[in-house]
Scaffold this motif. Structure first.
Motif, PDB file in Angstrom:
ATOM      1  N   PHE A 187       8.813 -16.761   1.693  1.00 35.83           N
ATOM      2  CA  PHE A 187       8.174 -15.185   2.085  1.00 35.83           C
ATOM      3  C   PHE A 187       8.131 -14.606   0.807  1.00 35.83           C
ATOM      4  CE2 PHE A 187       9.777 -11.347   3.567  1.00 35.83           C
ATOM      5  CZ  PHE A 187       8.539 -10.621   3.887  1.00 35.83           C
ATOM      6  N   SER A 188       9.256 -14.432   0.266  1.00 33.70           N
ATOM      7  CA  SER A 188      10.272 -14.230  -0.685  1.00 33.70           C
ATOM      8  C   SER A 188       8.873 -14.348  -1.926  1.00 33.70           C
ATOM      9  CB  SER A 188      11.411 -14.307  -0.806  1.00 33.70           C
ATOM     10  OG  SER A 188      12.254 -15.578  -1.661  1.00 33.70           O
ATOM     11  N   ASP A 189       8.889 -15.523  -2.424  1.00 32.54           N
ATOM     12  CA  ASP A 189       7.864 -15.624  -3.483  1.00 32.54           C
ATOM     13  C   ASP A 189       7.041 -14.766  -3.161  1.00 32.54           C
ATOM     14  OD1 ASP A 189       9.704 -17.902  -4.314  1.00 32.54           O
ATOM     15  OD2 ASP A 189       9.614 -19.566  -3.309  1.00 32.54           O
ATOM     16  N   PHE A 236     -10.014  -5.307  -4.081  1.00 35.16           N
ATOM     17  CA  PHE A 236      -8.853  -4.339  -3.938  1.00 35.16           C
ATOM     18  C   PHE A 236      -7.931  -4.314  -2.461  1.00 35.16           C
ATOM     19  CE2 PHE A 236     -13.124  -3.339  -4.887  1.00 35.16           C
ATOM     20  CZ  PHE A 236     -13.370  -2.803  -5.520  1.00 35.16           C
ATOM     21  N   ILE A 237      -8.205  -5.176  -1.222  1.00 35.26           N
ATOM     22  CA  ILE A 237      -7.127  -4.688  -0.611  1.00 35.26           C
ATOM     23  C   ILE A 237      -6.671  -6.496   0.095  1.00 35.26           C
ATOM     24  CG2 ILE A 237      -8.186  -2.824   0.480  1.00 35.26           C
ATOM     25  CD1 ILE A 237      -9.127  -4.018   3.022  1.00 35.26           C
ATOM     26  N   GLY A 238      -7.372  -6.985  -0.053  1.00 41.38           N
ATOM     27  CA  GLY A 238      -7.251  -9.077   0.613  1.00 41.38           C
ATOM     28  C   GLY A 238      -5.722  -9.314  -0.084  1.00 41.38           C
ATOM     29  N   VAL A 239      -5.685  -8.795  -1.076  1.00 40.38           N
ATOM     30  CA  VAL A 239      -3.773  -9.150  -1.437  1.00 40.38           C
ATOM     31  C   VAL A 239      -2.416  -7.999  -0.694  1.00 40.38           C
ATOM     32  CG1 VAL A 239      -2.001  -8.894  -2.964  1.00 40.38           C
ATOM     33  CG2 VAL A 239      -4.652  -9.857  -4.287  1.00 40.38           C
ATOM     34  N   PHE A 240      -3.288  -6.933  -0.877  1.00 40.39           N
ATOM     35  CA  PHE A 240      -1.733  -6.113   1.126  1.00 40.39           C
ATOM     36  C   PHE A 240      -2.276  -6.553   2.025  1.00 40.39           C
ATOM     37  CE2 PHE A 240      -2.255  -2.976   3.943  1.00 40.39           C
ATOM     38  CZ  PHE A 240      -0.397  -2.671   3.788  1.00 40.39           C
ATOM     39  N   MET A 241      -2.917  -6.963   2.274  1.00 35.17           N
ATOM     40  CA  MET A 241      -3.138  -7.247   3.858  1.00 35.17           C
ATOM     41  C   MET A 241      -2.709  -8.710   3.966  1.00 35.17           C
ATOM     42  SD  MET A 241      -6.949  -6.852   4.944  1.00 35.17           S
ATOM     43  CE  MET A 241      -7.059  -6.662   6.855  1.00 35.17           C
ATOM     44  N   ALA A 242      -3.044  -9.628   2.626  1.00 32.26           N
ATOM     45  CA  ALA A 242      -1.912 -11.042   2.823  1.00 32.26           C
ATOM     46  C   ALA A 242      -0.699 -10.502   2.827  1.00 32.26           C
ATOM     47  CB  ALA A 242      -2.482 -11.891   1.484  1.00 32.26           C
ATOM     48  N   GLY A 243      -0.046  -9.259   1.778  1.00 33.05           N
ATOM     49  CA  GLY A 243       1.286  -8.683   2.023  1.00 33.05           C
ATOM     50  C   GLY A 243       1.920  -8.763   3.046  1.00 33.05           C
ATOM     51  N   TYR A 244       0.579  -7.938   3.457  1.00 32.66           N
ATOM     52  CA  TYR A 244       1.608  -7.375   5.288  1.00 32.66           C
ATOM     53  C   TYR A 244       1.490  -8.335   5.763  1.00 32.66           C
ATOM     54  CZ  TYR A 244       1.257  -3.940   8.715  1.00 32.66           C
ATOM     55  OH  TYR A 244       1.209  -3.406  10.362  1.00 32.66           O
ATOM     56  N   ASP A 245       0.505  -9.761   6.499  1.00 35.62           N
ATOM     57  CA  ASP A 245       0.524 -10.283   7.443  1.00 35.62           C
ATOM     58  C   ASP A 245       2.099 -10.980   7.273  1.00 35.62           C
ATOM     59  OD1 ASP A 245      -2.096  -9.386   8.520  1.00 35.62           O
ATOM     60  OD2 ASP A 245      -3.004 -11.385   8.063  1.00 35.62           O
ATOM     61  N   SER A 246       2.254 -11.867   5.678  1.00 32.96           N
ATOM     62  CA  SER A 246       3.388 -12.609   5.505  1.00 32.96           C
ATOM     63  C   SER A 246       5.024 -11.366   5.765  1.00 32.96           C
ATOM     64  CB  SER A 246       3.811 -13.049   4.151  1.00 32.96           C
ATOM     65  OG  SER A 246       2.463 -13.488   3.802  1.00 32.96           O
ATOM     66  N   TYR A 247       4.465 -10.801   6.291  1.00 36.99           N
ATOM     67  CA  TYR A 247       5.657  -9.584   6.680  1.00 36.99           C
ATOM     68  C   TYR A 247       6.079 -10.042   7.705  1.00 36.99           C
ATOM     69  CZ  TYR A 247       8.687  -5.472   6.854  1.00 36.99           C
ATOM     70  OH  TYR A 247       9.963  -4.957   7.018  1.00 36.99           O
ATOM     71  N   ASN A 248       4.872  -9.455   7.990  1.00 36.62           N
ATOM     72  CA  ASN A 248       5.144  -9.731  10.364  1.00 36.62           C
ATOM     73  C   ASN A 248       5.451 -10.598  10.424  1.00 36.62           C
ATOM     74  OD1 ASN A 248       4.175  -7.355  10.328  1.00 36.62           O
ATOM     75  ND2 ASN A 248       1.822  -7.531  10.004  1.00 36.62           N
TER      76      ASN A 248
END
Length: 733
Positions: free
Chosen positions: A80-82, A277-289
């Motif tokens: 996750f941190s990676d 533009f938003i794919g990276v954020f959504m991937a990061g947000y899902d990873s965070y959850n």
């Protein structure tokens, strides 16, 4: 430990908003240029059509989101941190890279930049893991490089194919319709627009709506199974509808076709490129959850391989931000203007210069054309030449006509949708740009007066494309390493740096836009073009005087920094004067009848200003090089002589500027007397310098520079005197 990842999510969200802004600024050229270039409708109408297409496309964007999650790297190999540091480095890099291209007005591929940023970041994170734990595996276990290589091959093919198809189809189309297309279009218009709208519809379905939630997989399969019947039915339907609209309602169906194409391209952009533009954020947000639910910050992120569940609110918010950017971004208009400058039908002031490669290409094309003319009958040559003879229009002309705009949209739509249906990788930006360049070439927009500059521009843009992959990979690699080792401090530092860079580039663009707006306002509100010309010349002469004085001061004090600045300013003055020569035609056309008989004097004025600035460059450049190379400075005797000359030059230029400003030339004879006196002074200082050379009191390089300054100063004074006389005759009605 959780606090740093909460900070990362907040930073990712902020960067996503910025990424949407810089991304739309870059990609707006894809769907705006055909409509803007042909002036098919008022700007606000074009923008409304594109905005509706973007909002609709963003609402149904989904299927391409996997690219950011697992398309380039294997998430099951990363903790996750990676992945959080990986995603953050991608966003930092993407904003910096796209904003850099937008600032210079160069379109590039957001898809290519995203893929190679992901690749660079993933490689950096993987290498850190391998360095820290040799048992972690090999680099090939972490990276899926096949997709990146597929995109590179797709770029190479799509660039060439798009240019060739755009050229060939535009040439055939112009032969059929010519520039005087109204009569022919009356018979073939509905058929032509039927073909174009069929291609655009095919594009909208197979590129814009494919892999979105609007059309189910079963529906797409049904469409694929009945493709030929669907295409034929669409063609018949559009052709009949366009015939009715053209002959019964008497509406220009070319305008409908172009606006439909604009809507379709905007729809496809938002539906498919939103992931960039938003794919990276959504991937990061899902990873965070996922990590917060398990409470394990070191868990492997294999769950990112699962299908994406899109958030409609995020998609709608992204669509709104993109729409607002489209309306208010100065950089979007700058990127769009680059393609319009390269594609416009008329010659004039060119944005790009000339290179040996572009000159060689044009020379080769001219020679080939001469050889072909030997074998083509004269009647055929005359017929073709007549078909390509442009229409002389009054008032403000569009960069190109409606026929070329429909070719651009139709060919780009066909190529992109065909490649998408065949699952071939390509870039929407690259295809639309190269089709526009090919159609420009076929339409003879690249004539002998402009071809070498247009080719330089195209080569500049293309070279930027291929640099995109390398630059994106390299910057993302470095940023990822910084974040992996710097953690919280690095996240904060990179955020501050990103904000600073964006602020600086926006200020630069706003300043340039402000200067252009002021110039346009002055031209629009001042009916007397002569007053504008006089004001420009006065400002130029004031700057010339300042640069000349400061250059000598820099030489006397051996001030390298000052000399470098003066060299840059003199070169800017020369470029402005040189560019003004290309605007002479438009200026003369705008003159009132009272000044027509004296118009040739204005041509002389512009030429004399150009010569003065050229002489100034020949003073500032060698002066800077002399000090920059650490050569010995002037002796006290040389400085004394140059100071006396500089004082007299300042007096002459002061009188010249006063006469130009006040339109009072009663003291011309007095300036002539001062000029003659100065020329006598020139003769005396040259004699003294020769004596110093014979006695060995000065170095060779200092002597050469000294004599060059005297010679070029003399040229400046001569040309300034000529300028003053020409301006006097020009304004005397």
């Amino acid at each position: 430990m959780e606090s740093i990842f909460t900070l990362v999510i907040v930073v990712l969200a902020a960067l996503t908003v910025a990424n949407l802004i810089v991304g739309v600024s870059n990609d707006a050229t894809n769907f705006l240029n055909s409509a803007m270039g042909s002036k098919v409708a008022p700007r606000y109408v074009i923008m409304i059509v594109a905005s509706v297409g973007m909002l609709l496309g963003s609402m149904f964007s989904s299927g391409m989101m996997e690219v950011a999650r697992s398309g380039v790297f294997h998430p099951s190999m990363y903790t996750f941190s990676d992945v959080m540091m990986l995603f953050l480095s991608v966003m930092f890099t993407n904003i910096i890279l796209l904003d850099l291209f937008n600032t210079f007005g160069l379109p590039t591929s957001t898809t290519v930049s995203l893929v190679f940023e992901l690749l660079g970041s993933a490689v950096a994170v993987a290498m850190v893991k391998i360095w820290n734990s040799p048992d972690a595996g090999t680099l090939s276990d972490f990276i899926n490089a096949g997709q990146a290589m597929g995109i590179i091959s797709g770029i190479l093919i799509s660039v060439v194919v798009a240019f060739v198809f755009g050229t060939v189809i535009m040439y055939i189309t112009r032969i059929i319709f010519s520039f005087r297309y109204n009569k022919t279009f009356n018979y073939l218009g509905s058929l032509w627009c039927g073909i174009a709208l069929t291609a655009i519809s095919y594009f909208a379905i197979f590129k814009g709506l494919k892999d979105t939630s609007l059309l189910s997989a079963e529906t797409m399969q049904m469409l694929n199974d009945n493709l030929l019947l669907l295409v034929f039915g669409t063609f018949v339907g559009w052709t009949c509808l366009m015939a009715f609209v053209q002959h019964v309602l008497h509406i220009n169906i070319l305008r409908i076709t172009i606006l439909a194409g604009t809507f379709s391209l905007a729809l496809a952009f938002a539906g498919n490129d939103l992931v960039n533009f938003i794919g990276v954020f959504m991937a990061g947000y899902d990873s965070y959850n996922i990590a917060m639910q398990t409470g394990d910050m070191n868990m492997l992120m294999g769950e990112l391989n699962n299908p994406v569940k899109t958030n409609v609110a995020i998609l709608l918010g992204a669509g709104v931000i993109m729409t607002l950017t489209l309306w208010f971004s100065k950089k979007a208009m700058k990127v769009t203007q680059t393609e319009l400058d390269l594609a416009r039908q008329d010659a004039g002031m060119e944005r790009f210069g000339s290179t040996s490669i572009s000159r060689a290409i044009v020379r080769g094309a001219v020679n080939i054309n001469k050889n072909l003319e030997r074998y083509v009958p004269k009647k055929i040559q005359d017929y073709v030449a007549k078909r390509f003879e442009p229409i002389k229009e009054e008032g403000e002309k569009a960069p190109f006509d409606l026929i070329r705009a429909t070719v651009n949209l139709t060919v780009a739509s066909l190529l992109i949708s065909t490649a998408t249906s065949m699952k071939l990788p390509l870039s929407t930006t690259y295809v639309t740009f190269m089709v526009a360049m090919g159609s420009s070439l076929a339409d003879k927009a690249w004539g002998r007066e402009s071809a070498v500059y247009r080719i330089t521009g195209v080569l500049t843009v293309i070279s930027g494309w291929f640099l995109t992959a390398f630059i994106a990979f390299t910057i993302a690699f470095v940023v990822a390493l910084i974040l992996m080792y710097g953690q919280t401090v690095a996240v904060i530092g990179m955020s501050i740096l990103c904000v600073f860079l964006l602020t600086q580039s926006n200020l630069l663009v706003k300043k340039k836009a402000s200067r252009q707006t002021e110039a346009q306002a002055a031209a629009a509100t001042n009916d007397n073009i002569v007053d504008i010309c006089r004001q420009e010349i006065c400002e130029a002469m004031q700057k010339i005087t300042y640069v000349y004085d400061q250059t000598l001061i820099g030489l006397f004090n051996e001030d390298r920094k000052l000399l470098k600045n003066m060299m840059k300013e003199s070169e800017a003055l020369y470029n402005a004067a040189h560019n003004r020569k290309y605007e002479v035609h438009n200026t003369l056309a705008a003159l009132t009848d009272n000044y027509i008989s004296n118009g040739h004097y204005y041509v002389q004025v512009v030429d004399y200003v150009n010569e003065v600035t050229k002489a100034l460059v020949h003073i500032t450049r060698p002066s800077f090089e002399h000090i920059d190379n650490n050569h010995s400075g002037f002796s006290q005797e040389q400085i004394k002589d140059l100071k006396e000359i500089e004082e007299k030059v300042t007096v002459i230029y002061g009188m010249t500027i006063h006469m130009l400003k006040n339109n009072d030339y009663s003291k011309i004879d007095q300036t002539l007397y001062l000029r003659d006196s100065l020329f006598e002074e020139f003769a005396q200082v040259i004699k003294r310098q020769i004596a110093r050379i014979k006695s060995g009191e000065t170095s060779t390089r200092a002597s050469m520079l000294y004599l060059d300054i005297i010679s070029e100063t003399k040229t400046m004074i001569l040309q300034s005197r000529n300028l003053l006389k020409a301006q006097k005759h020009f304004v005397s009605k």
